[in-house]
Motif scaffolding. Structure first.
Motif, short mmCIF file in Angstrom:
data_model
loop_
_atom_site.label_atom_id
_atom_site.label_comp_id
_atom_site.label_asym_id
_atom_site.label_seq_id
_atom_site.Cartn_x
_atom_site.Cartn_y
_atom_site.Cartn_z
N ALA A 5 -3.70 0.98 -1.47
CA ALA A 5 -4.59 0.38 -2.11
C ALA A 5 -3.77 -0.43 -3.27
CB ALA A 5 -5.81 0.96 -2.65
N PHE A 6 -2.61 0.43 -3.71
CA PHE A 6 -1.89 -0.29 -4.81
C PHE A 6 -0.93 -1.16 -4.21
CE2 PHE A 6 -3.69 3.57 -7.11
CZ PHE A 6 -3.96 2.55 -8.35
N PHE A 9 -0.34 -4.75 -5.88
CA PHE A 9 0.11 -4.69 -7.27
C PHE A 9 1.54 -4.73 -7.35
CE2 PHE A 9 -4.22 -3.16 -7.25
CZ PHE A 9 -4.80 -4.27 -7.96
N SER A 36 -5.06 -13.19 -3.86
CA SER A 36 -6.06 -12.78 -4.35
C SER A 36 -7.11 -11.70 -3.57
CB SER A 36 -6.82 -14.09 -4.76
OG SER A 36 -6.21 -14.81 -5.70
N ILE A 39 -5.71 -8.31 -3.67
CA ILE A 39 -6.01 -7.76 -4.92
C ILE A 39 -7.46 -7.22 -5.02
CG2 ILE A 39 -6.16 -8.20 -7.47
CD1 ILE A 39 -3.31 -7.78 -6.90
N ALA A 40 -8.37 -8.21 -4.39
CA ALA A 40 -9.93 -7.50 -4.50
C ALA A 40 -10.13 -6.53 -3.56
CB ALA A 40 -10.69 -8.77 -4.08
N GLY A 42 -8.01 -4.23 -2.66
CA GLY A 42 -7.36 -3.30 -3.20
C GLY A 42 -7.86 -2.41 -4.30
N CYS A 43 -8.66 -3.33 -5.32
CA CYS A 43 -9.56 -2.60 -6.23
C CYS A 43 -10.83 -2.12 -5.72
CB CYS A 43 -9.99 -4.05 -7.11
SG CYS A 43 -8.60 -4.63 -8.16
N VAL A 44 -11.42 -2.70 -4.55
CA VAL A 44 -12.45 -1.95 -3.93
C VAL A 44 -12.04 -0.58 -3.65
CG1 VAL A 44 -13.94 -2.17 -2.00
CG2 VAL A 44 -13.66 -4.01 -3.54
N ILE A 46 -9.54 1.35 -4.90
CA ILE A 46 -9.10 2.16 -5.75
C ILE A 46 -10.50 2.64 -6.26
CG2 ILE A 46 -8.32 2.19 -8.01
CD1 ILE A 46 -6.06 0.07 -7.04
N VAL A 47 -11.47 1.94 -6.42
CA VAL A 47 -12.79 2.24 -7.01
C VAL A 47 -13.46 3.19 -6.14
CG1 VAL A 47 -15.18 1.77 -7.56
CG2 VAL A 47 -13.09 0.36 -8.61
#
Length: 79
Positions: A5-6, A9, A36, A39-40, A42-44, A46-47
């Motif tokens: 997921a990282f 970044f 983009s 990144i989206a 990956g953020c999902v 991570i959460v």
């Protein structure tokens, strides 16, 4: 899963001054489109996996004493 997921970044700089994702050199960092979306996603993840797993672990730590007192089979199932 969290390390994956990282990945969006982690960027490195090309000799010509542009930056690209370390694992996917064809994806340029900071540009609209594929980066983009990475990144989206990956953020999902991570959460969901990072924060969600930590939350479930906290909940289990607080609930384990109550469950072991009120439901005797709990100690058998969690050995």
């Amino acid at each position: 899963i969290l390390l994956v997921a990282f990945l969006p970044f982690q960027c490195y700089e090309h000799p010509n001054g542009t930056t690209a994702v370390t694992e996917f050199p064809e994806v340029m960092c900071g540009e609209e489109g594929e980066h983009s979306r990475l990144i989206a996603v990956g953020c999902v993840f991570i959460v969901l996996y990072g924060v969600g797993f930590f939350g479930v672990c906290l909940w289990a730590n607080f609930m384990a004493p109550k469950l072991s007192m009120s439901w005797p089979p709990f100690t058998l199932y969690t050995r």
